[in-house]
Design a protein around this motif. Structure first.
Motif, PDB file in Angstrom:
ATOM      1  N   GLU A 303       0.810  -1.216   0.000  1.00 56.74           N
ATOM      2  CA  GLU A 303       0.000   0.000   0.000  1.00 56.74           C
ATOM      3  C   GLU A 303       0.845   1.268   0.000  1.00 56.74           C
ATOM      4  O   GLU A 303       0.396   2.330  -0.418  1.00 56.74           O
ATOM      5  N   LEU A 304       2.078   1.163   0.498  1.00 53.63           N
ATOM      6  CA  LEU A 304       2.964   2.331   0.584  1.00 53.63           C
ATOM      7  C   LEU A 304       4.401   1.846   0.635  1.00 53.63           C
ATOM      8  O   LEU A 304       4.698   0.826   1.265  1.00 53.63           O
ATOM      9  N   VAL A 305       5.303   2.571  -0.045  1.00 54.75           N
ATOM     10  CA  VAL A 305       6.731   2.262   0.012  1.00 54.75           C
ATOM     11  C   VAL A 305       7.475   3.521   0.425  1.00 54.75           C
ATOM     12  O   VAL A 305       7.391   4.553  -0.257  1.00 54.75           O
ATOM     13  N   GLU A 306       8.173   3.456   1.553  1.00 55.57           N
ATOM     14  CA  GLU A 306       9.016   4.566   2.006  1.00 55.57           C
ATOM     15  C   GLU A 306      10.450   4.267   1.584  1.00 55.57           C
ATOM     16  O   GLU A 306      11.089   3.376   2.135  1.00 55.57           O
ATOM     17  N   GLU A 307      10.958   5.007   0.616  1.00 54.06           N
ATOM     18  CA  GLU A 307      12.325   4.788   0.131  1.00 54.06           C
ATOM     19  C   GLU A 307      13.276   5.704   0.891  1.00 54.06           C
ATOM     20  O   GLU A 307      13.154   6.928   0.835  1.00 54.06           O
ATOM     21  N   LEU A 308      14.252   5.090   1.589  1.00 53.41           N
ATOM     22  CA  LEU A 308      15.159   5.845   2.448  1.00 53.41           C
ATOM     23  C   LEU A 308      16.610   5.707   2.017  1.00 53.41           C
ATOM     24  O   LEU A 308      17.526   5.958   2.799  1.00 53.41           O
ATOM     25  N   GLY A 309      16.831   5.301   0.775  1.00 54.80           N
ATOM     26  CA  GLY A 309      18.191   5.116   0.314  1.00 54.80           C
ATOM     27  C   GLY A 309      18.581   3.650   0.353  1.00 54.80           C
ATOM     28  O   GLY A 309      18.140   2.843  -0.481  1.00 54.80           O
ATOM     29  N   ALA A 310      19.419   3.291   1.314  1.00 53.88           N
ATOM     30  CA  ALA A 310      19.870   1.900   1.410  1.00 53.88           C
ATOM     31  C   ALA A 310      18.726   0.962   1.757  1.00 53.88           C
ATOM     32  O   ALA A 310      18.696  -0.197   1.329  1.00 53.88           O
ATOM     33  N   ASP A 311      17.779   1.454   2.540  1.00 47.89           N
ATOM     34  CA  ASP A 311      16.632   0.637   2.947  1.00 47.89           C
ATOM     35  C   ASP A 311      15.339   1.251   2.425  1.00 47.89           C
ATOM     36  O   ASP A 311      15.282   2.428   2.064  1.00 47.89           O
ATOM     37  N   ARG A 334      17.200  -0.718  -2.960  1.00 46.40           N
ATOM     38  CA  ARG A 334      17.493  -0.649  -4.393  1.00 46.40           C
ATOM     39  C   ARG A 334      16.454  -1.374  -5.238  1.00 46.40           C
ATOM     40  O   ARG A 334      16.280  -1.064  -6.412  1.00 46.40           O
ATOM     41  N   THR A 335      15.758  -2.343  -4.641  1.00 44.03           N
ATOM     42  CA  THR A 335      14.788  -3.127  -5.422  1.00 44.03           C
ATOM     43  C   THR A 335      13.479  -3.318  -4.662  1.00 44.03           C
ATOM     44  O   THR A 335      13.041  -4.454  -4.433  1.00 44.03           O
ATOM     45  N   PRO A 336      12.840  -2.246  -4.227  1.00 35.91           N
ATOM     46  CA  PRO A 336      11.588  -2.402  -3.475  1.00 35.91           C
ATOM     47  C   PRO A 336      10.433  -2.788  -4.391  1.00 35.91           C
ATOM     48  O   PRO A 336      10.467  -2.509  -5.595  1.00 35.91           O
ATOM     49  N   PRO A 337       9.413  -3.448  -3.846  1.00 32.76           N
ATOM     50  CA  PRO A 337       8.216  -3.719  -4.643  1.00 32.76           C
ATOM     51  C   PRO A 337       7.457  -2.432  -4.913  1.00 32.76           C
ATOM     52  O   PRO A 337       7.788  -1.369  -4.370  1.00 32.76           O
TER      53      PRO A 337
END
Length: 366
Positions: A303-311, A334-337
């Motif tokens: 439902e939500l992706v928080e991109e923080l760089g390495a994680d 680097r490869t989040p859904p």
């Protein structure tokens, strides 16, 4: 020696019913320790600090500093120095005058005041600013002036009430590291109040967690994170907080999205002894991982992706019984859904599951 001890200390405000802002607090702080009081708004942390400072009455119990009962002692006679959220600097005085004002009131000779102020200013990198007024300083510099004013008094105990709350995020990180290093260098007993659990975890030798005036747990940051005493501490400590869900309990484990997650034997025994048909299941985001469709696990709709760089932190819905619950999973940044994608989630380590009573919130196993 400057040990601090709260002995069943309470602050009760009149009302119907009376409000126990701090309720029978028992807490010992060792000489030279950096203790952080943390909790949500209204938890009683600032009231507990003000009771120690003498700015709030102690209605029940007692408080001592260095073995001396100070419950009814005037604030000026408690040998403490307090740093407030607002810094409380005198705008018409220079930095040097602000730092030395308390010593001037004591009647200390000017040369001695000047030497002490210069020493503290050097410690805090304030030497070039001693002749400036507070309005000519940045927020971080004003905070250091307030620290310097406390340091020159050479108190037995430093008390700090959310001193970084007026700073921007980057400066907060930098300044909290400076305060922790400074306390280590001075070795002065320090009690620090914050609502920011990340600040608490990165600064304190020990952290005391309060809720509704009651002490929930006091331990090292690592112990609080790895072994929370109850569901409140588990959810409050950590960023993001622990995933806590009340799930059905079967003879084989916790029922989650149609699969039974195996639980430790002692937890199953404790739950059985209490006749529980449900259990509060806790797992931190980093204990979960993305899995292949063939692996044992449960399905999560992103439902939500928080991109923080390495994680990256993936927030998604998991089916439990007849409804959906939100879970957070830490993944490779680097490869989040993507949002809307269905992914399979599995546990990295079954030993990192936390289990609590569904009603009291108490931890089920030691």
């Amino acid at each position: 020696m400057a040990e601090v001890a709260y002995a069943s200390a309470s602050r009760v405000f009149a009302g119907s019913p009376p409000v126990r802002a701090v309720d029978a607090l028992d807490l010992d702080v060792a000489d030279g320790e950096f203790l952080v009081l943390v909790g949500p708004s209204g938890s009683g942390k600032s009231t507990a600090l003000r009771m120690l400072a003498g700015l709030e009455d102690v209605d029940e119990g007692a408080i001592s500093i260095g073995g001396r009962d100070v419950t009814n002692v005037q604030p000026k006679d408690r040998d403490i120095a307090m740093v407030f959220q607002s810094y409380a600097l005198y705008p018409h005085m220079t930095v040097g005058e602000n730092m030395g004002f308390a010593l001037k009131l004591r009647g200390m000779p000017k040369t001695q005041i000047r030497d002490k102020v210069a020493e503290a200013a050097k410690l805090l990198d304030l030497s070039p600013y001693l002749d400036r007024k507070p309005k000519a300083l940045s927020g971080g510099q004003r905070q250091r002036v307030a620290m310097g004013r406390a340091i020159v008094r050479e108190p037995s105990v430093f008390l700090m009430d959310e001193p970084l709350s007026n700073l921007d995020a980057k400066l907060r990180v930098e300044t909290r590291a400076n305060i922790a290093a400074l306390q280590q260098r001075l070795g002065t007993t320090t009690i620090y109040v914050t609502h920011d659990q990340v600040e608490a975890m990165t600064m304190g030798h020990r952290v005391a967690v309060l809720k509704d005036g009651l002490l929930q747990q006091c331990d090292t940051p690592r112990a609080l994170y790895d072994h929370p005493a109850n569901a409140f501490v588990a959810g409050f400590i950590g960023s993001p907080g622990m995933n806590l869900k009340t799930v059905p309990l079967t003879s084989t484990g916790a029922q989650l999205d149609g699969i039974a997650v195996a639980l430790p034997r002692d937890a199953m025994t404790a739950a059985s002894a209490q006749g529980l048909s449900e259990i509060t299941f806790g797992v931190r985001p980093e204990t979960l991982r993305l899995a292949t469709p063939e692996e044992d696990g449960f399905d999560l709709v992103v439902e939500l992706v928080e991109e923080l760089g390495a994680d990256a932190y993936v927030h998604g819905a998991v089916r439990i019984s007849d409804h959906s619950e939100r879970f957070v999973v830490r993944v490779d940044g680097r490869t989040p859904p993507t949002i809307g994608q269905k992914v399979r989630v599995a546990l990295r380590d079954h030993t990192e599951i936390h289990l609590f009573h569904p009603e009291t919130g108490a931890r089920l196993t030691d």
